[in-house]
Scaffold this active site. Structure first.
Site, PDB file in Angstrom:
ATOM      1  N   GLY A 279       2.109  -8.094  12.170  1.00  0.00           N
ATOM      2  CA  GLY A 279       2.708  -8.492  10.899  1.00  0.00           C
ATOM      3  C   GLY A 279       2.176  -9.813  10.387  1.00  0.00           C
TER       4      GLY A 279
ATOM      5  N   CYS B 103       6.250   4.934   9.053  1.00  0.00           N
ATOM      6  CA  CYS B 103       5.451   4.913   7.828  1.00  0.00           C
ATOM      7  C   CYS B 103       6.361   5.054   6.615  1.00  0.00           C
ATOM      8  CB  CYS B 103       4.416   6.043   7.812  1.00  0.00           C
ATOM      9  SG  CYS B 103       3.477   6.030   6.267  1.00  0.00           S
TER      10      CYS B 103
ATOM     11  N   ASN C 234       0.837  -1.194   0.000  1.00  0.00           N
ATOM     12  CA  ASN C 234       0.000   0.000   0.000  1.00  0.00           C
ATOM     13  C   ASN C 234       0.866   1.236   0.000  1.00  0.00           C
ATOM     14  OD1 ASN C 234      -0.330   1.897   2.540  1.00  0.00           O
ATOM     15  ND2 ASN C 234       0.161  -0.136   3.325  1.00  0.00           N
TER      16      ASN C 234
ATOM     17  N   GLY D  46      -0.126   6.782   2.227  1.00  0.00           N
ATOM     18  CA  GLY D  46       0.531   8.059   2.511  1.00  0.00           C
ATOM     19  C   GLY D  46      -0.215   8.896   3.527  1.00  0.00           C
TER      20      GLY D  46
HETATM   21  C1  LIG Z   1      -3.618   0.055   3.898  1.00  0.00           C
HETATM   22  C2  LIG Z   1      -2.743   0.178   5.102  1.00  0.00           C
HETATM   23  C3  LIG Z   1      -2.648   1.395   5.771  1.00  0.00           C
HETATM   24  C4  LIG Z   1      -1.831   1.521   6.893  1.00  0.00           C
HETATM   25  N1  LIG Z   1      -1.788   2.714   7.567  1.00  0.00           N
HETATM   26  C5  LIG Z   1      -1.031   2.816   8.706  1.00  0.00           C
HETATM   27  C6  LIG Z   1      -1.039   4.001   9.484  1.00  0.00           C
HETATM   28  O1  LIG Z   1      -1.729   4.964   9.178  1.00  0.00           O
HETATM   29  N2  LIG Z   1      -0.250   4.050  10.595  1.00  0.00           N
HETATM   30  C7  LIG Z   1       0.519   2.974  10.978  1.00  0.00           C
HETATM   31  O2  LIG Z   1       1.208   3.062  11.991  1.00  0.00           O
HETATM   32  N3  LIG Z   1       0.506   1.825  10.284  1.00  0.00           N
HETATM   33  C8  LIG Z   1      -0.240   1.724   9.160  1.00  0.00           C
HETATM   34  N4  LIG Z   1      -0.260   0.530   8.460  1.00  0.00           N
HETATM   35  C9  LIG Z   1       0.562  -0.605   8.931  1.00  0.00           C
HETATM   36  C10 LIG Z   1      -0.251  -1.579   9.762  1.00  0.00           C
HETATM   37  O3  LIG Z   1      -0.738  -0.968  10.914  1.00  0.00           O
HETATM   38  C11 LIG Z   1       0.609  -2.794  10.140  1.00  0.00           C
HETATM   39  O4  LIG Z   1       1.702  -2.355  10.905  1.00  0.00           O
HETATM   40  C12 LIG Z   1       1.118  -3.544   8.936  1.00  0.00           C
HETATM   41  O5  LIG Z   1       0.139  -3.580   7.940  1.00  0.00           O
HETATM   42  C13 LIG Z   1       1.567  -4.975   9.250  1.00  0.00           C
HETATM   43  O6  LIG Z   1       0.525  -5.736   9.781  1.00  0.00           O
HETATM   44  P1  LIG Z   1      -0.434  -6.696   8.911  1.00  0.00           P
HETATM   45  O7  LIG Z   1       0.465  -7.581   8.104  1.00  0.00           O
HETATM   46  O8  LIG Z   1      -1.265  -7.417   9.906  1.00  0.00           O
HETATM   47  O9  LIG Z   1      -1.233  -5.807   8.036  1.00  0.00           O
HETATM   48  C14 LIG Z   1      -1.086   0.403   7.341  1.00  0.00           C
HETATM   49  C15 LIG Z   1      -1.184  -0.812   6.670  1.00  0.00           C
HETATM   50  C16 LIG Z   1      -2.005  -0.947   5.563  1.00  0.00           C
HETATM   51  C17 LIG Z   1      -2.081  -2.270   4.863  1.00  0.00           C
END
Ligand SMILES: Cc1cc2nc3c(=O)[nH]c(=O)nc-3n(C[C@H](O)[C@H](O)[C@H](O)COP(=O)(O)O)c2cc1C
Ligand SMILES: Cc1cc2nc3c(=O)[nH]c(=O)nc-3n(C[C@H](O)[C@H](O)[C@H](O)COP(=O)(O)OP(=O)(O)OC[C@H]3O[C@@H](n4cnc5c(N)ncnc54)[C@H](O)[C@@H]3O)c2cc1C
Ligand SMILES: Cc1cc2nc3c(=O)[nH]c(=O)nc-3n(C[C@H](O)[C@H](O)[C@H](O)COP(=O)(O)OP(=O)(O)OC[C@H]3O[C@@H](n4cnc5c(N)ncnc54)[C@H](O)[C@@H]3O)c2cc1C
Ligand SMILES: Cc1cc2nc3c(=O)[nH]c(=O)nc-3n(C[C@H](O)[C@H](O)[C@H](O)COP(=O)(O)O)c2cc1C
Ligand code: FES
Ligand code: FES
Lengths: 258, 303, 303, 258
Positions: free
Chosen positions: C243, C130, C69, C72
């Site tokens: 993760g 980020c 993704n 931003g």
């Molecule tokens: C579409 C999307 C938007 C995200 N936006 C943020 C965010 O605004 N702030 C943040 O700390 N992490 C953001 N993340 C990261 C997630 O919180 C998480 O750390 C990361 O996706 C890994 O976990 P997962 O594999 O379970 O998704 C975002 C992830 C995705 C997929």
């Protein structure tokens, strides 16, 4: 090095042997090379998200005239579960032939097979393929309970079968290693072959060592490639870490560090 | 006809599809499936000065779209390679490249010097990125200082083509790439595996004897592709792309991102004939897109 | 009955299953599927000082067992959050945690100070990881110096629970974890996404408008698990694991590796009710394994 | 916020409409909420290794009395290919209901639908659901060639159909925007609804703007979640970047930056 192949085999039939075991017969798209008991194939598991690698299965039977290769699939996890559900007309991609076969017995030798679970597959193959008269061959087949045994009537001509179950619902009650043939008559055999759970094979090996009888076992270390390049399937042996997929899966227990 | 030839420093490759170290043994195993002379090159199993038994079993764990390995550079040592393996494989008609490993700079140099004597080994790949050994390996590849030292010393000892294999387990892979370029590397290959881990929830035990291992396969492709793109933009020497390449489309993506050639690794475990499929796929693609040569693809990302 | 409660500094969680920032909006969207008060906590969408439109479309690319993704940090700014969103969600009966972002240390502090005024926000998650913004973001999280500065300054301004979210795009994540612990962070959450890339071979264009983006989903689980294990061994503050957690088994693996609680992110896109399934699965597991409390699992890896 | 659900739907039947399009009718496991034309579902693609996320499909029909929901699946890539092969008895996990519907026309209004490809699904739904007499409704349906059109006989009662094909093998030869209704009679309509390829919708929108006619289009931006949390599906609008999945997929062209 001998030739190996990757081909799509066509499923001819899939017969359920008991609650968890399936006999899958497949047609090879080109003439099968010679394949001996103990060798295996590495099967692709299709359409299963959780599974990334292939899964190894011992060859259970070869029918050169029809160009058929058969395996017995016992459901253990997701890959075997998927494979057990193939139907006539499906294709299965196999890498073959892999591994080294059992040392086939010589004429006049008396041999004993000890197997459990899917370990019966290579042993039935060897019993049929080794060419010994029925009287020279004994097979002890162990299972947890009656329902876990598969029907081996077709193989009665190749050896004398002895069954054990943990709960006594079929044959001798107890472990294969507690069977009278093991306990009392072991010295009458020239060669012992074992395939099944690790603890069973180790117990058999211990007896064979005691009596100093030739004994081969077939290991099922987990594999990534199956043809000797990844070095993931190693077994510590007296000759160092060896690949089960190329130096085995059949090992003489003398080589193992058990 | 399309031109698949690629030049990596002094190496002339008949095509850009090569086999990754540790996933194709010593070429013979893959040659049991097809004529190995068809591939662009073969990176042989990681070799050290002395015999290494590698790590304990279990060494492998399956993961989502990937696998972890903890082989730990099991090999019989460079002398065994020279005496017993090299004679068997030296006449394969494709570049054979030794993957050189060591626990110390000195060991890297010694292995390199021995390999330098071999007529049919036109290049080495300096592995400073193996995550599965206690000493050396990745330790050199994750610090600019370590990478600098070992590259410089090996460069001094070796005048044929020197490829340095980079670790992805770093904050800035371009920094390391620039350092090894500065020390005279003729090419960089990337990436080696990512340090990962797997736990069996039922037994509460690690699935690898070493607890952590190296992640490879399609799972890591987006990360490898990003690094290849970054490095290709940062250095002038040719970049060899590695990481999760499973088919021609993947390979083409790496070329577009900046790789001059690619290696396929874990894909071989699933499909040992995949190099042929990739070569054919690249050919088809070039024809379909009216491109005359594969080199036109390298770095052709439209921004 | 088994005890699922977990304490993260002053936060009392009814269970260790929380929702990851950027994947659960402002809690309302997930509450449209089930009663959000059932989860351990909700990490709200990343918030900045001012309105941000985020990056251009396309922002998403599917990968093997994962997705990239490049959102931003699109959000309407902290004041809008306080005036319009907070009033709607503040009475959800589960800890709501604001994910604080900034391009400069000053912006981080300003957002923090505003959020500090909100009675029903008991904690913040400092996002220094980020990968999808040009300024700030990951830049702070990949250098010990950056992480140190921003943590220290925010800690000075904030006395409630401070969780710092770490980037996996580093050579040594324990180094960063120790630095933020040293500066007074009450907990670390890890990991944020890995920097990756995707190319459309046919068009030769990047699939994301920003070329690179953040990789999430099961593909990265082995890497995240390794980092959680490393960090849990390096710091004394509680670790929140993130993760690729797709089900209870995954969540349990993270707890065993050392996490006190977990967040599920991308999994919500596939299955918005997955938090309930994970909570039930952990309960079952504890019963099956004769464990009284989920805290017994944390760090219980058998070596 | 309205309630949303994740449920396994049971496939009742799957009818092939043309070479690439399939009408999949499913039984909902609980009473369906009200769903209007333009809204969509997000469908899980099972057992397809290459696919990680769900795939969005417009609702094509709702049958509240039987609790059926139907979609039209056009094969575009791997996900739609897999979904197109479901058979009676399979289950499909859907997230529903998602997105905002079209603004339904008022009584006496004259409306025009312009659609192509799978874009016909929400439009046929609206034609049927809006309750206008046949005379008030015109539909221009475009396709590449005769074979790409689907049979809409069941819908003849809901509006007057006009077909176009690029190659003239059926109906008017040319693009939908070149159809006489578009070229000459556009001003006679109160509302225009378009759904199909982006270039088509943009061309329609340009005409509607010129004639200052109300016009809604349904966008198909790629989606990760479908319910407003990932912010991946945004469309730049005069009100900023909006999520197509929650603020759309239906947009009034006045809001778009086309
Ligand atoms: C579409 C999307 C938007 C995200 N936006 C943020 C965010 O605004 N702030 C943040 O700390 N992490 C953001 N993340 C990261 C997630 O919180 C998480 O750390 C990361 O996706 C890994 O976990 P997962 O594999 O379970 O998704 C975002 C992830 C995705 C997929
Ligand atoms: C040379 C060889 C020959 C084999 N022959 C046969 C055969 O003829 N018939 C047959 O049914 N099976 C045979 N197997 C075993 C078969 O490969 C595994 O049962 C199968 O890979 C399990 O895959 P899965 O995806 O179903 O299980 P997974 O989901 O991968 O695993 C399920 C459970 O089984 C355990 N497990 C998986 N593989 C092994 C293994 N290799 N050894 C020990 N435990 C394991 C796992 O740890 C896990 O607990 C053979 C294995 C080898 C190496
Ligand atoms: C709100 C909404 C409603 C939809 N309604 C329907 C419907 O009723 N019937 C129907 O058949 N389809 C519909 N679609 C489109 C459908 O979701 C896609 O065709 C499907 O996701 C393609 O998945 P795939 O795995 O088959 O293709 P992929 O393998 O993902 O892609 C194949 C090719 O199609 C392109 N592509 C994929 N998705 C899109 C997209 N959303 N927009 C433009 N190009 C794309 C890709 O770039 C690629 O070139 C709708 C989409 C949205 C967002
Ligand atoms: C089982 C295994 C063994 C490996 N051994 C080596 C090695 O000896 N030397 C080396 O440089 N890389 C080694 N690698 C790394 C690969 O060469 C390659 O860099 C990595 O696997 C990523 O590519 P892939 O995803 O295509 O496999 C090994 C990888 C695997 C999976
Ligand atoms: S499984 Fe790869 S070497 Fe044996
Ligand atoms: S698809 Fe996730 S917000 Fe629209």
């Amino acid at each position: 090095m001998e030739k190996r192949f990757v081909d799509d085999f066509l499923v001819i039939d899939n017969i359920q042997l008991n609650e968890n075991s399936f006999l899958v017969r497949m047609f090879a798209p080109k003439p099968l090379p010679e394949i001996k008991a103990g060798q295996f194939v590495n099967a692709e598991i299709k359409d299963c998200r959780e599974i990334f690698l292939r899964r190894p299965f011992s060859v259970f039977d070869i029918d050169y005239s029809n160009n058929y290769l058969s395996i017995i699939v016992k459901i253990l996890g997701r890959g075997s579960n998927q494979l057990a559900r193939v139907i006539k007309g499906d294709t299965i991609s196999l890498i073959y032939p892999l591994g080294r076969s059992f040392t086939y017995p010589s004429e006049h030798e008396k041999i004993l097979f000890i197997g459990g679970g899917s370990g019966v597959a290579p042993m039935l193959f060897l019993a049929k393929d080794c060419g010994l008269p029925r009287d020279n061959v004994d097979l002890i087949i162990g299972a947890r309970t009656f329902e876990d045994h598969i029907n081996v009537n077709d193989y009665n001509g190749y050896g004398k079968f002895h069954f054990t179950t943990d709960d006594g619902t079929y044959g001798f009650e107890g472990l294969v290693t507690e069977h009278p043939l093991m306990k009392k008559n072991l010295s009458s055999f020239d060669k012992i072959y074992a395939c099944g759970p690790l603890s069973m094979m180790k117990a058999v090996a211990a007896e064979a060592v005691k009596k100093d009888i030739f004994c081969e076992v077939s290991l099922e270390n987990s594999m990534a490639c199956g043809f000797g390049v990844c070095l993931c399937c190693i077994e510590p042996t007296k000759r160092g870490n060896l690949c089960v997929c190329t130096e085995g899966p059949v090992f003489n227990i003398k080589d193992l560090k058990w | 006809m399309v031109d698949l030839r690629v030049k990596i420093h002094k190496l002339d490759l008949k095509n850009p599809v090569m086999l990754a170290s540790g996933t194709c043994g010593f070429a013979e195993e893959i040659n049991s499936f097809f004529d190995i002379s068809k591939v662009g090159g073969v990176f042989l199993k990681g070799t050290t000065l002395n015999n290494r038994e590698g790590n304990n079993y279990p060494r492998m764990a399956e993961t989502a779209s990937g696998m972890l390995n903890a082989v730990g550079l099991q090999n019989k040592g460079v002398d065994y390679f020279i005496d017993y393996i090299y004679p068997r494989i030296k006449n394969y008609n494709t570049p054979l490249i030794v993957n050189v490993n060591g626990s110390t700079v000195d060991e890297y140099i010694k292995v390199t010097e021995k390999v330098d004597q071999l007529e049919h080994i036109p290049a080495i790949e300096l592995n400073i990125s193996c995550p599965n050994v206690k000493e050396g390996g990745m330790a050199f590849g994750i610090s600019p200082k370590g990478a600098k030292t070992v590259t410089r010393e090996v460069r001094r000892a070796y005048s044929k083509t020197l490829i340095v294999k980079l670790s992805p387990n770093v904050t800035d892979i371009t920094e390391i790439a620039k350092v090894v370029e500065g020390e005279g590397a003729d090419s960089v290959s990337l990436i080696n595996t990512f340090l990962g881990m797997s736990v069996n929830a039922e037994t509460r035990k690690p699935r690898l004897s070493t607890i952590t291992g190296g992640l490879s396969g399609p799972a890591i492709k987006p990360l490898a592709l990003r690094m290849v793109w970054q490095v290709a933009g940062a250095v002038k020497i040719p970049v060899i792309g590695i990481g999760g390449i499973m088919n021609a489309e993947d390979a083409i993506e790496f070329l577009i991102a900046g790789a001059s050639a690619i290696q396929t690794g874990t894909a071989l475990f699933k499909n040992p004939v995949v190099p042929l499929e990739i070569i054919d796929g690249i050919k088809d693609y070039l024809l379909r897109h009216n491109l005359k040569s594969v080199s036109e693809l390298t770095g052709s990302l439209h921004l």
